[in-house]
Design a protein around this motif. Structure first.
Motif, PDB file in Angstrom:
ATOM      1  N   GLN A  95     -10.776 -10.851  -0.049  1.00  0.00           N
ATOM      2  CA  GLN A  95     -11.480  -9.894   0.800  1.00  0.00           C
ATOM      3  C   GLN A  95     -12.934  -9.758   0.338  1.00  0.00           C
ATOM      4  O   GLN A  95     -13.849  -9.734   1.147  1.00  0.00           O
ATOM      5  CB  GLN A  95     -10.741  -8.546   0.770  1.00  0.00           C
ATOM      6  CG  GLN A  95     -11.285  -7.508   1.725  1.00  0.00           C
ATOM      7  CD  GLN A  95     -11.233  -7.968   3.179  1.00  0.00           C
ATOM      8  OE1 GLN A  95     -10.583  -8.943   3.531  1.00  0.00           O
ATOM      9  NE2 GLN A  95     -11.956  -7.270   4.040  1.00  0.00           N
ATOM     10  N   GLU A 143      -5.639   2.191  -0.814  1.00  0.00           N
ATOM     11  CA  GLU A 143      -6.154   0.830  -0.791  1.00  0.00           C
ATOM     12  C   GLU A 143      -5.013  -0.156  -1.103  1.00  0.00           C
ATOM     13  O   GLU A 143      -4.184   0.115  -1.966  1.00  0.00           O
ATOM     14  CB  GLU A 143      -7.252   0.694  -1.842  1.00  0.00           C
ATOM     15  CG  GLU A 143      -8.170  -0.460  -1.571  1.00  0.00           C
ATOM     16  CD  GLU A 143      -9.301  -0.505  -2.588  1.00  0.00           C
ATOM     17  OE1 GLU A 143      -9.673  -1.619  -2.970  1.00  0.00           O
ATOM     18  OE2 GLU A 143      -9.791   0.566  -2.997  1.00  0.00           O
ATOM     19  N   SER A 144      -4.996  -1.276  -0.402  1.00  0.00           N
ATOM     20  CA  SER A 144      -3.924  -2.253  -0.621  1.00  0.00           C
ATOM     21  C   SER A 144      -4.079  -2.923  -1.980  1.00  0.00           C
ATOM     22  O   SER A 144      -5.190  -3.160  -2.445  1.00  0.00           O
ATOM     23  CB  SER A 144      -3.956  -3.333   0.454  1.00  0.00           C
ATOM     24  OG  SER A 144      -3.916  -2.746   1.720  1.00  0.00           O
ATOM     25  N   GLU A 195      -4.961  -5.846   6.791  1.00  0.00           N
ATOM     26  CA  GLU A 195      -5.506  -4.537   7.151  1.00  0.00           C
ATOM     27  C   GLU A 195      -5.231  -4.165   8.610  1.00  0.00           C
ATOM     28  O   GLU A 195      -5.093  -2.993   8.936  1.00  0.00           O
ATOM     29  CB  GLU A 195      -7.009  -4.501   6.853  1.00  0.00           C
ATOM     30  CG  GLU A 195      -7.338  -4.696   5.366  1.00  0.00           C
ATOM     31  CD  GLU A 195      -6.581  -3.734   4.448  1.00  0.00           C
ATOM     32  OE1 GLU A 195      -6.632  -2.516   4.690  1.00  0.00           O
ATOM     33  OE2 GLU A 195      -5.935  -4.204   3.486  1.00  0.00           O
ATOM     34  N   LYS A 224      -1.899  -2.705   8.792  1.00  0.00           N
ATOM     35  CA  LYS A 224      -1.955  -1.366   8.226  1.00  0.00           C
ATOM     36  C   LYS A 224      -2.428  -0.361   9.282  1.00  0.00           C
ATOM     37  O   LYS A 224      -1.836   0.702   9.459  1.00  0.00           O
ATOM     38  CB  LYS A 224      -2.940  -1.398   7.057  1.00  0.00           C
ATOM     39  CG  LYS A 224      -2.863  -0.260   6.092  1.00  0.00           C
ATOM     40  CD  LYS A 224      -4.077  -0.376   5.166  1.00  0.00           C
ATOM     41  CE  LYS A 224      -3.780  -0.067   3.739  1.00  0.00           C
ATOM     42  NZ  LYS A 224      -4.957  -0.197   2.870  1.00  0.00           N
ATOM     43  N   SER A 229       0.839  -1.186   0.000  1.00  0.00           N
ATOM     44  CA  SER A 229       0.000   0.000   0.000  1.00  0.00           C
ATOM     45  C   SER A 229       0.876   1.238   0.000  1.00  0.00           C
ATOM     46  O   SER A 229       1.914   1.283   0.663  1.00  0.00           O
ATOM     47  CB  SER A 229      -0.890  -0.025   1.244  1.00  0.00           C
ATOM     48  OG  SER A 229      -1.593   1.176   1.354  1.00  0.00           O
TER      49      SER A 229
END
Ligand SMILES: Nc1nc2c(ncn2[C@@H]2O[C@H](COP(=O)(O)OP(=O)(O)OP(=O)(O)O)[C@@H](O)[C@H]2O)c(=O)[nH]1
Ligand SMILES: [Mg+2]
Length: 672
Positions: free
Chosen positions: A612, A417-418, A395, A398, A351
């Motif tokens: 996801q 956004e990744s 996430e 993150k 990211s």
């Protein structure tokens, strides 16, 4: 009595109760007078503000206590898969482990992943089925799941009563079970067992210890870290059944760094496990890749927090200060890093991270560089567009990074956004050569390289295949030194392939080599662009290698591959009709579908990028009853247009740009 040391890892799926168990063990050993609690944020490990806020462990932590004549250095690890890198580094320094399970949830995805790693590394491991006080606890069911899904080689040590209540307690398992389990792997016990005479208790314990230390069996304990039930037998098992650290304190100095902290003044504090020798304050030691430094302070864990000591010896865990350039994974005493084959898959996400305040840009770069020292896998990159990005497991990691940058470094950031991290594999073979004398070669070296596809998962293999007399021994001490240096240049160059992704699963062969030592005017090479003159230096090989390698790779071509996950989706059978088409729409390859009662299990391979979405959609598709477990499943070629990634360095295929960047670099202008 001589004291022994045991370096013990506590591992488990997230929330199984590792930190609570750690607290309980410290309390039982008298290291703390009051039990802390994860839920109140008062435990000895989990000391980071973020850990206390979130109630999860983020970094591994060391605490020390005594059981009889054994000093246990316990390493509490995070269970959340986003922090698996912390576990990976700890595995290299363990004498034994306790793998914790929940008596309610049983065998969970991370339990299996961790058990497999422990088995591969042959680390003696006890199992502890925790939380027997919780409603829904069922030790019999968990034992069955363990033998079906983790290992059949288990020896139940206790059994539980009053499960699911605060009053749940444990009693010793009948001795017959133990004899039976051990007889499978011991002729002596088998003979005594068949005789029917019964095996004396001390002999049984001895044999159990032998089989546990040899990783032939895994004793299983049950209990509750919350109430303390079952903790006594577990504690006895830790001291008696796991092997104490070995190693000669008078031998050569050898240790491994598995964690790095910062002191109050920002100084590095390296956690080292010593395998051999003794490291003293003021010793000069080699470490990492050819570095050396002086140790200015040593602390050793010994039944409590680390305390200042003159030295740390074989078998012990200590912290050392003074080695400014030390990194996680470095070996001490011996050159090199312990970057052996990784036990767990690499991060598959990345990211872009931006400072919210543009004035913070410089500080963000510095902060990320520092975080990368503590966690090398975040792999900070800066591309040609000056964007900074980090690689990530997920996430939660993150969010933790975002909070750390804001709280500890005063740099508020936002993450984009990744996206998934792809790899490149060579599509065929290619070969390129640059010779010393040629006009367009700006470097004082000859390098010929061949690149070919290697087996999947094999990484990068490097070989030399030319006359040994051509090795430039005026600048490299030995043939091996030259081979190691070239292998490093090759691996560095392969970090960005034709599409900007890491190139892997290939064999690179150096099939020509040449250098210039100034022995005659006839050999003086020409050339239009020249960075320096004189005899060949290591920099000539280092700089020329990417040029030749990328040309060979261009000839070979590459296939961009994306990370995929193996997913196991459990849904009520009547929902299968909705779930299967949805899986297919997400590009999943469905492998098997099986039915057990009213539930169906679908096993499928899904692009990590779609996982996801699948997780988000499953509740809707399955009436809220779907369960998904997933695990890294390797890489597969991207269908359709292959994504590319911006390079962080000039492309060696554009020689003018490459050379120009090199000369800028020399003046330091491109360094961040
Ligand atoms: N009822 C019950 N709850 C427990 C027990 N052990 C831990 N817990 C609770 O389970 C939750 C997680 O406990 P932790 O000790 O933080 O688990 P962990 O394995 O260290 O979690 P991570 O480090 O984040 O992976 C907390 O709410 C604990 O209070 C137990 O034996 N019984
Ligand atoms: Mg924890």
């Amino acid at each position: 009595v001589e004291r022994k040391t045991l370096n013990l890892g506590i591992l488990a799926h997230v929330d199984a109760g590792k930190t609570t168990l750690t607290e309980r063990l410290l309390y039982a050993a008298g290291v703390i007078d009051e039990l802390g609690s994860v839920d109140r944020g008062t435990t000895q490990t989990d000391t980071l503000a973020l850990e206390r806020q979130r109630g999860i462990t983020i970094r591994s932590a060391v605490v020390s206590f005594a059981i009889g004549d054994v000093t246990v250095n316990l390493i509490d690890t995070p269970g959340h898969p986003d922090f698996i890198a912390e576990v990976e580094r700890v595995l290299a320094v363990l004498d034994g482990a306790v793998l914790v399970l929940s008596a309610v949830e049983g065998v969970q995805p991370q339990t299996r992943i961790l058990m497999r790693a422990l088995q591969r590394l042959r680390i003696p491991t006890l199992l502890f089925v925790n939380k027997i006080d919780r409603a829904g606890a069922d030790d019999e069911r968990v034992l069955r799941a363990i033998s079906e899904r983790l290992t059949p080689a288990i020896v139940p040590m206790v059994s539980a009563r009053g499960l699911g209540t605060r009053a749940a307690e444990v009693v010793a398992a009948p001795a017959g079970h133990l004899t039976e389990a051990l007889a499978e792997r011991s002729d002596a016990i088998l003979a005594a067992y068949v005789d029917g005479a019964g095996v004396p208790e001390p002999l049984l314990r001895e044999e159990l210890a032998r089989q546990t230390k040899s990783v032939l069996v895994h004793p299983v304990y049950v209990g509750s870290s919350l109430t303390g039930a079952g903790l006594e037998p577990l504690t006895a098992g830790i001291a008696e059944l796991l092997p104490a650290a070995a190693g000669d304190p008078d031998g050569p100095v050898r240790g491994t760094v598995f964690k790095i902290d910062r002191g109050p003044a920002g100084e590095k504090i390296a956690y080292v496990r010593m395998f051999s020798g003794t490291l003293r304050t003021r010793d000069r030691v080699p470490f990492g890749e050819g570095l050396e430094g002086k140790v200015t302070a040593v602390r050793v864990f010994d039944q409590g927090p680390a305390v200042q000591r003159p030295a740390v010896s074989a078998g012990e865990i200590g912290t050392i200060q003074g080695l400014a350039e030390i990194r996680i994974g470095d070996r001490i005493g011996l050159a090199g890093t312990d970057a052996t084959a990784h036990e767990f898959p690499p991060p598959t996400l990345e990211s872009v991270v931006e400072a919210r305040n543009p004035d913070d840009r410089g500080r963000l770069g510095a902060a990320l560089a520092r975080l990368a020292e503590e966690d090398p896998l975040i792999d900070v990159r800066q591309n040609a567009g000056a964007e900074l990005s980090v690689s990530l497991y997920g996430e939660v990691q993150k969010e933790v990074l975002e909070a750390t940058l804001a709280d500890d470094f005063g740099v508020p950031v936002s993450f984009r956004e990744s996206t998934t991290i792809c790899i490149e594999r060579p599509a065929g073979s290619g070969r390129a050569l640059e010779t010393l004398q040629s006009a367009e070669n700006p470097f004082m070296a000859t390098v010929g390289l061949r690149v070919e596809p290697g087996p999947i998962g094999s990484g990068v293999e490097f070989r030399l295949d030319f006359d040994r007399n051509l090795v430039p021994l005026h600048i490299y001490k030995t043939h091996e030194d030259f081979a190691a240096a070239m292998a490093r240049y090759v691996r560095d160059a392969l970090s960005e392939g034709l599409s900007g992704w890491q190139v892997t699963d290939c064999v690179v062969t150096m099939d020509d080599c040449g250098h210039y030592v100034g022995d005659g005017p006839g050999k003086r090479p020409g050339g239009e662009i020249r960075l320096h003159s004189g005899v060949t230096a290591p920099a000539d090989f280092r700089r020329l290698t990417p040029v030749v390698l990328m040309r060979a790779l261009e000839q070979a071509g590459t296939v961009v591959c994306e990370p995929v996950a193996h997913a196991r989706v459990e849904v009520p059978t009547e929902m299968l009709g909705a779930v299967l088409p949805a899986l297919v729409r997400l590009g999943a390859a469905v492998e098997t579908t099986s039915q057990a009662g009213t539930l169906s299990v679908v096993e499928a391979t899904v692009a990590a990028a779609k996982l996801q979405e699948l997780r988000l959609r499953l509740p809707g598709l399955s009436g809220g009853e779907g369960v998904i477990e997933s695990e890294f499943g390797g890489y597969r070629p991207v269908e359709g247009e292959a994504p590319s990634r911006q390079r962080t360095t000039a492309n060696p295929l554009n020689l003018a740009e490459y050379v120009s960047e090199l000369s800028h670099r020399r003046h330091g202008s491109l360094h961040t």
